[in-house]
Write a protein that holds these residues in place. Structure first.
Motif, mmCIF file in Angstrom:
data_model
loop_
_atom_site.group_PDB
_atom_site.id
_atom_site.type_symbol
_atom_site.label_atom_id
_atom_site.label_comp_id
_atom_site.label_asym_id
_atom_site.label_seq_id
_atom_site.Cartn_x
_atom_site.Cartn_y
_atom_site.Cartn_z
ATOM 1 N N ARG A 32 10.364 0.651 -7.608
ATOM 2 C CA ARG A 32 10.157 2.074 -7.343
ATOM 3 C C ARG A 32 9.857 2.848 -8.623
ATOM 4 O O ARG A 32 9.002 3.732 -8.654
ATOM 5 C CB ARG A 32 11.391 2.670 -6.664
ATOM 6 C CG ARG A 32 11.593 2.205 -5.238
ATOM 7 C CD ARG A 32 10.649 2.911 -4.290
ATOM 8 N NE ARG A 32 10.903 2.552 -2.894
ATOM 9 C CZ ARG A 32 10.215 3.019 -1.876
ATOM 10 N NH1 ARG A 32 9.226 3.865 -2.095
ATOM 11 N NH2 ARG A 32 10.483 2.637 -0.644
ATOM 12 N N ASP A 91 4.079 4.802 -2.351
ATOM 13 C CA ASP A 91 4.487 3.413 -2.122
ATOM 14 C C ASP A 91 3.281 2.500 -1.882
ATOM 15 O O ASP A 91 3.198 1.797 -0.884
ATOM 16 C CB ASP A 91 5.461 3.321 -0.937
ATOM 17 C CG ASP A 91 6.318 2.060 -1.008
ATOM 18 O OD1 ASP A 91 6.318 1.395 -2.057
ATOM 19 O OD2 ASP A 91 6.976 1.739 0.005
ATOM 20 N N THR A 93 0.406 -0.565 -2.730
ATOM 21 C CA THR A 93 0.283 -1.921 -3.249
ATOM 22 C C THR A 93 -1.196 -2.263 -3.295
ATOM 23 O O THR A 93 -1.894 -2.127 -2.286
ATOM 24 C CB THR A 93 1.014 -2.945 -2.352
ATOM 25 O OG1 THR A 93 2.423 -2.709 -2.409
ATOM 26 C CG2 THR A 93 0.740 -4.368 -2.811
ATOM 27 N N ALA A 137 4.364 -6.966 2.374
ATOM 28 C CA ALA A 137 4.243 -5.583 1.896
ATOM 29 C C ALA A 137 4.187 -4.607 3.062
ATOM 30 O O ALA A 137 4.799 -3.531 3.031
ATOM 31 C CB ALA A 137 2.998 -5.439 1.024
ATOM 32 N N ARG A 142 4.352 -0.163 3.267
ATOM 33 C CA ARG A 142 3.553 0.252 2.109
ATOM 34 C C ARG A 142 2.114 0.602 2.475
ATOM 35 O O ARG A 142 1.626 0.261 3.552
ATOM 36 C CB ARG A 142 3.548 -0.855 1.051
ATOM 37 C CG ARG A 142 4.912 -1.214 0.522
ATOM 38 C CD ARG A 142 4.788 -2.211 -0.606
ATOM 39 N NE ARG A 142 5.988 -3.031 -0.726
ATOM 40 C CZ ARG A 142 6.050 -4.146 -1.425
ATOM 41 N NH1 ARG A 142 4.982 -4.587 -2.048
ATOM 42 N NH2 ARG A 142 7.180 -4.829 -1.487
#
Length: 249
Positions: A32, A91, A93, A137, A142
């Protein structure tokens, strides 16, 4: 003067990047905190770009971002969208090539933030591994960002969408958020010179889950390419696509 401004921005960009990479080492304690650092880096770079070069980024269609896990499929024309997208997607990816994980310091942050790295040497196995990591993920809710063409494409170049994004869409069973842009008009994919103006990154209406793969891919390509072409014309209505493409190559 544009060359001087581009040089000054390039120097400022690398100084800020190195400072954050070194100063942010204590933040490697959690994913985070690394995500927060990446978003801070993106915001600082965008402010420097505006202040030094006179290039700002305008986001459109932010209301199309759904809550929860989503596959974000973005046009890729320059490094600018890589930086800018993280400032408006919480958040996140990225799906990226494994070689980036080997970069000194920078690779540590990528690994700690649990980016999905693709080992292209593994062939079809790479796709299976990518889908496994992407599913993990997505289970965390995410925003999974992928560039469907796999690499940066010059403005005006024919689209080259890979079928991997369709496999992932089918495998994950989540909405897909298409992203159009015209960043390549201002920030060339292989150049360190930048043009002042307003680069636009536009989030398009979500493609719901459940489409067949053979329907999804042409739908995604048509939406992104049509909107991106319109944004390019908006940014530089005097230039033909071939002229812009030649300037970026």
């Amino acid at each position: 003067m544009p060359l001087v401004r581009s040089f000054l921005f390039t120097v400022a960009f690398y100084l800020v990047t190195v400072a954050l990479l070194i100063g942010g080492l204590p933040l490697l304690v959690s994913r985070r905190s690394v995500i927060w650092l990446a978003q801070t880096w993106g915001r600082i770079v965008l402010r420097l770009l505006h202040a030094i070069v006179g290039l700002r980024v305008e986001f459109r269609g932010l209301e199309h971002r759904p809550a929860g896990g989503v596959l974000v499929a973005a046009k890729h024309q320059s490094a600018l969208e890589t930086l800018a997208l993280v400032t408006v997607l919480d958040d996140f990816t990225y799906i990226l090539k494994r070689e980036l994980m080997w970069l000194p310091l920078f690779g540590w942050y990528l690994a700690r933030s649990e980016m999905v790295a693709i080992d292209r040497s593994k062939g079809s196995r790479a796709l299976a591994l990518m889908n496994e990591e992407a599913a993990a993920a997505m289970a965390d809710g995410r925003r999974l960002i992928i560039f469907p063409e796999g690499t940066r494409r010059a403005v005006g170049a024919p689209p080259a969408y890979k079928f991997g994004v369709a496999h992932m869409y089918d495998r994950l069973g989540v909405p897909c958020l298409p992203v159009a842009l015209n960043t390549g008009v201002f920030w060339g994919r292989r150049r360190l010179t930048y043009r002042p103006g307003t680069a636009v990154i536009e989030f398009l209406p979500v493609i719901p889950p459940g489409l067949p793969r053979e329907t999804f891919l042409p739908t995604l390509q048509e939406r992104i390419e049509t909107a991106s072409d319109a944004l390019v014309r908006e940014a530089d209505p005097r230039a033909a696509a071939t002229t812009i493409r030649a300037a970026q190559d």
